[in-house]
Write a protein that holds these residues in place. Structure first.
Motif, PDB file in Angstrom:
ATOM      1  N   GLU A 131       0.831  -1.207   0.000  1.00 24.28           N
ATOM      2  CA  GLU A 131       0.000   0.000   0.000  1.00 24.28           C
ATOM      3  C   GLU A 131       0.864   1.255   0.000  1.00 24.28           C
ATOM      4  OE1 GLU A 131      -2.993   2.754   0.077  1.00 24.28           O
ATOM      5  OE2 GLU A 131      -3.082   0.613  -0.430  1.00 24.28           O
ATOM      6  N   GLU A 132       1.954   1.257   0.772  1.00 21.83           N
ATOM      7  CA  GLU A 132       2.826   2.432   0.861  1.00 21.83           C
ATOM      8  C   GLU A 132       3.426   2.796  -0.493  1.00 21.83           C
ATOM      9  OE1 GLU A 132       7.066   3.781   3.006  1.00 21.83           O
ATOM     10  OE2 GLU A 132       6.139   1.840   3.490  1.00 21.83           O
ATOM     11  N   PHE A 133       3.912   1.798  -1.217  1.00 20.12           N
ATOM     12  CA  PHE A 133       4.612   2.050  -2.476  1.00 20.12           C
ATOM     13  C   PHE A 133       3.730   1.829  -3.710  1.00 20.12           C
ATOM     14  CE2 PHE A 133       7.984   1.053   0.566  1.00 20.12           C
ATOM     15  CZ  PHE A 133       8.857   2.112   0.358  1.00 20.12           C
ATOM     16  N   LYS A 134       2.503   1.372  -3.495  1.00 19.40           N
ATOM     17  CA  LYS A 134       1.569   1.111  -4.592  1.00 19.40           C
ATOM     18  C   LYS A 134       2.125   0.069  -5.578  1.00 19.40           C
ATOM     19  CE  LYS A 134      -1.000   4.272  -2.763  1.00 19.40           C
ATOM     20  NZ  LYS A 134      -2.131   3.865  -1.879  1.00 19.40           N
ATOM     21  N   PHE A 135       2.750  -0.949  -5.041  1.00 16.99           N
ATOM     22  CA  PHE A 135       3.246  -2.024  -5.894  1.00 16.99           C
ATOM     23  C   PHE A 135       2.072  -2.807  -6.480  1.00 16.99           C
ATOM     24  CE2 PHE A 135       7.046  -1.930  -2.913  1.00 16.99           C
ATOM     25  CZ  PHE A 135       7.874  -1.281  -3.820  1.00 16.99           C
ATOM     26  N   ASP A 136       2.170  -3.139  -7.759  1.00 19.68           N
ATOM     27  CA  ASP A 136       1.114  -3.953  -8.369  1.00 19.68           C
ATOM     28  C   ASP A 136       1.561  -5.382  -8.640  1.00 19.68           C
ATOM     29  OD1 ASP A 136       2.853  -3.299 -10.415  1.00 19.68           O
ATOM     30  OD2 ASP A 136       1.287  -2.962 -11.905  1.00 19.68           O
ATOM     31  N   ALA A 137       2.842  -5.677  -8.366  1.00 21.76           N
ATOM     32  CA  ALA A 137       3.336  -7.039  -8.518  1.00 21.76           C
ATOM     33  C   ALA A 137       4.532  -7.252  -7.600  1.00 21.76           C
ATOM     34  CB  ALA A 137       3.735  -7.322  -9.968  1.00 21.76           C
ATOM     35  N   CYS A 138       4.510  -8.354  -6.868  1.00 20.17           N
ATOM     36  CA  CYS A 138       5.630  -8.723  -5.994  1.00 20.17           C
ATOM     37  C   CYS A 138       6.216 -10.032  -6.509  1.00 20.17           C
ATOM     38  CB  CYS A 138       5.156  -8.911  -4.553  1.00 20.17           C
ATOM     39  SG  CYS A 138       4.531  -7.412  -3.773  1.00 20.17           S
ATOM     40  N   ILE A 139       7.486 -10.000  -6.885  1.00 24.96           N
ATOM     41  CA  ILE A 139       8.157 -11.175  -7.435  1.00 24.96           C
ATOM     42  C   ILE A 139       8.839 -11.917  -6.296  1.00 24.96           C
ATOM     43  CG2 ILE A 139       9.837 -11.990  -9.126  1.00 24.96           C
ATOM     44  CD1 ILE A 139       9.633  -9.110 -10.363  1.00 24.96           C
ATOM     45  N   GLY A 140       8.582 -13.216  -6.173  1.00 27.55           N
ATOM     46  CA  GLY A 140       9.161 -13.993  -5.086  1.00 27.55           C
ATOM     47  C   GLY A 140       9.639 -15.357  -5.532  1.00 27.55           C
ATOM     48  N   GLY A 141      10.349 -16.033  -4.627  1.00 26.12           N
ATOM     49  CA  GLY A 141      10.989 -17.293  -4.960  1.00 26.12           C
ATOM     50  C   GLY A 141      10.253 -18.533  -4.501  1.00 26.12           C
ATOM     51  N   ALA A 142       8.958 -18.441  -4.231  1.00 28.19           N
ATOM     52  CA  ALA A 142       8.205 -19.634  -3.807  1.00 28.19           C
ATOM     53  C   ALA A 142       8.155 -20.655  -4.941  1.00 28.19           C
ATOM     54  CB  ALA A 142       6.797 -19.242  -3.384  1.00 28.19           C
ATOM     55  N   ARG A 143       8.159 -21.938  -4.540  1.00 30.80           N
ATOM     56  CA  ARG A 143       8.131 -23.026  -5.511  1.00 30.80           C
ATOM     57  C   ARG A 143       6.999 -23.995  -5.170  1.00 30.80           C
ATOM     58  NH1 ARG A 143      12.877 -23.986  -3.118  1.00 30.80           N
ATOM     59  NH2 ARG A 143      12.240 -26.170  -2.981  1.00 30.80           N
ATOM     60  N   ARG A 144       6.446 -24.646  -6.192  1.00 27.72           N
ATOM     61  CA  ARG A 144       5.303 -25.537  -5.990  1.00 27.72           C
ATOM     62  C   ARG A 144       5.671 -26.782  -5.189  1.00 27.72           C
ATOM     63  NH1 ARG A 144       3.456 -24.412 -11.990  1.00 27.72           N
ATOM     64  NH2 ARG A 144       1.811 -22.880 -11.627  1.00 27.72           N
ATOM     65  N   ASP A 145       6.934 -27.200  -5.230  1.00 30.87           N
ATOM     66  CA  ASP A 145       7.295 -28.431  -4.535  1.00 30.87           C
ATOM     67  C   ASP A 145       7.472 -28.238  -3.039  1.00 30.87           C
ATOM     68  OD1 ASP A 145       9.798 -27.053  -4.593  1.00 30.87           O
ATOM     69  OD2 ASP A 145      10.859 -28.954  -4.431  1.00 30.87           O
ATOM     70  N   GLU A 146       7.416 -26.988  -2.566  1.00 32.86           N
ATOM     71  CA  GLU A 146       7.670 -26.719  -1.151  1.00 32.86           C
ATOM     72  C   GLU A 146       6.543 -27.201  -0.236  1.00 32.86           C
ATOM     73  OE1 GLU A 146       9.706 -22.822  -0.080  1.00 32.86           O
ATOM     74  OE2 GLU A 146       8.791 -22.331  -2.009  1.00 32.86           O
ATOM     75  N   GLU A 147       5.301 -26.993  -0.686  1.00 37.35           N
ATOM     76  CA  GLU A 147       4.187 -27.184   0.235  1.00 37.35           C
ATOM     77  C   GLU A 147       2.892 -27.254  -0.563  1.00 37.35           C
ATOM     78  OE1 GLU A 147       1.111 -26.369   3.060  1.00 37.35           O
ATOM     79  OE2 GLU A 147       1.630 -25.087   1.358  1.00 37.35           O
ATOM     80  N   LYS A 148       1.861 -27.928  -0.020  1.00 36.31           N
ATOM     81  CA  LYS A 148       0.616 -28.168  -0.754  1.00 36.31           C
ATOM     82  C   LYS A 148      -0.070 -26.882  -1.203  1.00 36.31           C
ATOM     83  CE  LYS A 148      -0.414 -32.609   1.456  1.00 36.31           C
ATOM     84  NZ  LYS A 148      -1.354 -33.348   2.332  1.00 36.31           N
ATOM     85  N   ALA A 149      -0.118 -25.885  -0.334  1.00 35.69           N
ATOM     86  CA  ALA A 149      -0.797 -24.637  -0.710  1.00 35.69           C
ATOM     87  C   ALA A 149      -0.052 -23.941  -1.844  1.00 35.69           C
ATOM     88  CB  ALA A 149      -0.925 -23.712   0.500  1.00 35.69           C
ATOM     89  N   ARG A 150       1.282 -23.970  -1.805  1.00 35.89           N
ATOM     90  CA  ARG A 150       2.052 -23.333  -2.864  1.00 35.89           C
ATOM     91  C   ARG A 150       1.916 -24.082  -4.184  1.00 35.89           C
ATOM     92  NH1 ARG A 150       7.307 -21.012   0.544  1.00 35.89           N
ATOM     93  NH2 ARG A 150       6.285 -19.041   1.047  1.00 35.89           N
ATOM     94  N   ALA A 151       1.587 -25.365  -4.106  1.00 33.07           N
ATOM     95  CA  ALA A 151       1.363 -26.135  -5.331  1.00 33.07           C
ATOM     96  C   ALA A 151       0.105 -25.679  -6.061  1.00 33.07           C
ATOM     97  CB  ALA A 151       1.277 -27.623  -5.005  1.00 33.07           C
ATOM     98  N   LYS A 152      -0.791 -24.975  -5.362  1.00 35.35           N
ATOM     99  CA  LYS A 152      -2.031 -24.491  -5.972  1.00 35.35           C
ATOM    100  C   LYS A 152      -1.844 -23.150  -6.683  1.00 35.35           C
ATOM    101  CE  LYS A 152      -4.982 -26.578  -2.382  1.00 35.35           C
ATOM    102  NZ  LYS A 152      -6.002 -26.291  -1.346  1.00 35.35           N
ATOM    103  N   GLU A 153      -0.703 -22.510  -6.481  1.00 37.96           N
ATOM    104  CA  GLU A 153      -0.487 -21.181  -7.028  1.00 37.96           C
ATOM    105  C   GLU A 153      -0.321 -21.196  -8.539  1.00 37.96           C
ATOM    106  OE1 GLU A 153      -0.595 -18.308  -5.676  1.00 37.96           O
ATOM    107  OE2 GLU A 153       0.267 -18.279  -3.653  1.00 37.96           O
TER     108      GLU A 153
END
Length: 309
Positions: A131-153
């Motif tokens: 909200e402070e910087f009005k970012f419209d996209a955050c790039i991150g290093g999450a991977r689908r093999d880490e965890e079940k919820a991340r596999a849904k992304e």
């Protein structure tokens, strides 16, 4: 080197080339389609890989976005030192926002701010920073093999105006076509290495000769065996009554808030040795090392729905 080994190495490099090419494409897609993106950098191995991808996507120019770290205040000192060193080498801009400041503002409330885990509280500070910087996209290093919820992304994972994630309302990504359209207040979380595995990450680190914080490699540390995990002995994570403190040779598979991040027993002091260990392990890195994921099978999904990365 025999012909069989040469064949294996060539196949591995082709696989890493494909993953790298996909990640570069996604990174450039963010820069082309999003008006104000940011790359999240913690100093961990996955975000180190993201920096190399960004270098290959945009050098010799500067990155078309700043980097940001949501600092819990309970990070391992070795990781913070490495974070600042790497940013200085790149000459890029790093924004640091602190959970401690959210606690001071009263937007984060913990029973004991000095000792309670701040891992889940990062979501609040992240949403405040967006909200402070009005970012419209955050790039991150999450991977689908880490965890079940991340596999849904999805690769481009939509967040509503409250910063929340609905796994049932994700956009299709047929033929690697990405819908980046968002309304004011909404944003995307983008995962360029979503299709990578832990083994892919380590093989890429070896190929690219990437430097990492020293706690990823075997070292002696005082730990407390507890519920099948090794709790690092710190002021935040002391031994309970009746528990034994042991000195073991360990390394960290993932790094995060001290209060919920555990090492594993290992004598791997090189990336090649870590690759050999990773190739035969049957437990995911978060399953083996993150106490906050042990509360229930849905614990990560609940945090993500509230804005966690």
């Amino acid at each position: 080197m025999n012909a069989h080994q040469q064949f294996i190495d060539a196949a591995s490099n082709r696989h890493l080339d494909w993953l790298e090419s996909e990640a570069i494409h996604i990174m450039r897609e963010v820069a082309a389609e999003c008006s104000n993106p940011v790359l999240l950098f913690s100093g961990g191995k996955d975000s180190v890989v993201l920096l190399r991808i960004a270098e290959k996507a945009f050098r010799p120019g500067s990155f078309p976005f700043p980097m940001m770290h949501i600092d819990t205040g309970h990070n391992f000192a070795e990781v913070i030192t490495f974070r600042d060193k790497r940013i200085a080498e790149l000459g890029e801009r790093l924004i640091v926002r602190s959970v401690e400041d959210s606690i001071s503002r009263g937007t984060v409330r913990l029973r004991n701010p000095l000792t309670d885990s701040r891992n889940a509280a990062q979501a609040v500070t992240l949403l405040e920073s967006i909200e402070e910087f009005k970012f419209d996209a955050c790039i991150g290093g999450a991977r689908r093999d880490e965890e079940k919820a991340r596999a849904k992304e999805r690769i481009f994972s939509f967040r509503d105006e409250f910063g929340q994630w609905d796994p049932k309302a994700q956009r299709p990504e047929l033929w690697d076509l990405y819908n980046t359209r968002v309304h004011p207040g909404q944003n995307m979380r983008v995962f360029p290495i979503s299709n990578w595995t832990e083994l892919d990450v380590w093989q890429y680190i070896e190929r690219e000769k990437l430097e990492l914080p020293p706690i990823y490699f075997a070292h002696e540390r005082e730990v407390i065996p507890r519920n099948g995990m090794l709790i690092p002995l710190t002021d935040l994570t002391p031994a309970k009554e009746g528990e034994q403190v042991e000195t073991q040779v360990v390394r960290f598979r993932t790094v995060g808030d001290i209060s919920c991040t555990c090492p594993v027993a290992s004598d791997a002091t090189t990336v090649a040795q870590i690759i050999a260990e990773t190739a035969i392990t049957q437990i995911t890195e978060r399953g083996a090392t993150r106490t906050d994921d042990q509360t229930s099978e849905a614990s990560m999904e609940k945090r993500k729905k509230q804005g966690y990365f």
